[in-house]
Design a protein around this motif. Structure first.
Motif, mmCIF file in Angstrom:
data_model
loop_
_atom_site.group_PDB
_atom_site.id
_atom_site.type_symbol
_atom_site.label_atom_id
_atom_site.label_comp_id
_atom_site.label_asym_id
_atom_site.label_seq_id
_atom_site.Cartn_x
_atom_site.Cartn_y
_atom_site.Cartn_z
ATOM 1 N N GLU A 14 9.720 -1.275 -6.421
ATOM 2 C CA GLU A 14 8.686 -1.866 -5.584
ATOM 3 C C GLU A 14 7.772 -0.745 -5.117
ATOM 4 O OE1 GLU A 14 8.128 -4.568 -1.559
ATOM 5 O OE2 GLU A 14 10.042 -3.579 -1.920
ATOM 6 N N VAL A 15 6.478 -0.945 -5.279
ATOM 7 C CA VAL A 15 5.465 -0.028 -4.773
ATOM 8 C C VAL A 15 4.613 -0.838 -3.816
ATOM 9 C CG1 VAL A 15 3.449 1.371 -5.351
ATOM 10 C CG2 VAL A 15 5.431 1.373 -6.870
ATOM 11 N N ARG A 16 4.402 -0.301 -2.619
ATOM 12 C CA ARG A 16 3.599 -1.001 -1.622
ATOM 13 C C ARG A 16 2.597 -0.028 -1.017
ATOM 14 N NH1 ARG A 16 7.270 -3.433 2.147
ATOM 15 N NH2 ARG A 16 7.268 -5.222 0.784
ATOM 16 N N LEU A 17 1.365 -0.486 -0.885
ATOM 17 C CA LEU A 17 0.305 0.259 -0.229
ATOM 18 C C LEU A 17 -0.182 -0.587 0.933
ATOM 19 C CD1 LEU A 17 -2.638 2.164 -1.640
ATOM 20 C CD2 LEU A 17 -3.155 0.114 -0.348
ATOM 21 N N MET A 18 -0.367 0.028 2.106
ATOM 22 C CA MET A 18 -0.864 -0.689 3.283
ATOM 23 C C MET A 18 -1.950 0.117 3.968
ATOM 24 S SD MET A 18 2.792 -1.983 4.710
ATOM 25 C CE MET A 18 3.570 -0.481 4.150
ATOM 26 N N LYS A 19 -3.005 -0.572 4.362
ATOM 27 C CA LYS A 19 -4.084 0.043 5.142
ATOM 28 C C LYS A 19 -4.221 -0.746 6.427
ATOM 29 C CE LYS A 19 -6.910 1.326 1.159
ATOM 30 N NZ LYS A 19 -8.199 1.139 0.503
ATOM 31 N N PRO A 20 -4.496 -0.126 7.528
ATOM 32 C CA PRO A 20 -4.578 1.299 7.793
ATOM 33 C C PRO A 20 -3.194 1.909 7.978
ATOM 34 C CG PRO A 20 -4.999 0.107 9.822
ATOM 35 C CD PRO A 20 -4.812 -0.920 8.733
#
Length: 144
Positions: A14-20
């Motif tokens: 699992e790869v997760r990106l979150m902004k901010p």
């Protein structure tokens, strides 16, 4: 320090990106799958109380490239309170063997005063690649 979340089943990632980096997320990208196979991708954009979600499939070749990119972040310092890479984004990478996140508690990062520009650039490149993957493959509306 290892992440306190349960790792995905053996063979999955699992790869997760979150902004901010801090506060409630306004933009999230999740890629879940197995190496050497296609993976599912989901992008969620939060606009106040409204949420827009799109999903899709990432071809196996692009999955392999994503994993090569994210694997380069393994061992990079992390900090739960400070955006040490200056990208205003969090990245998580979880496999059965590896649990890494840019907002983990890391005693090494407490000692490091300045992250090398090369590491900052690499981190930003990986974040940009994850976002580009989402824009390319997460096209179908998803029921929220």
């Amino acid at each position: 320090m290892p992440r306190a979340v349960a790792p995905p089943p053996s063979g999955e990632f699992e790869v997760r990106l979150m902004k901010p980096f801090s506060g409630a997320p306004t933009h999230t990208v999740e890629v879940i799958g197995e190496p050497n196979r296609s993976a599912s991708i989901k992008i969620i954009n939060h606009h106040g109380s409204n949420t827009n979600e799109k999903k899709g499939d990432v071809p196996a070749d692009d999955v392999q490239e994503l994993l090569r990119l994210v694997e380069r972040l393994r061992g990079y310092p992390s900090n739960p309170e400070k955006d040490i890479y200056g990208a205003n984004v969090k990245i998580e990478y979880n496999t059965f063997e590896i649990q890494w996140a840019s907002d983990d508690s890391d005693s090494v990062a407490d000692v490091i005063k300045e992250i090398a520009q090369e590491q900052k650039d690499e981190f930003k490149d990986v974040a940009d690649s994850i976002d580009a993957l989402a824009r390319t493959f997460a096209k179908k509306d998803s029921a929220v």
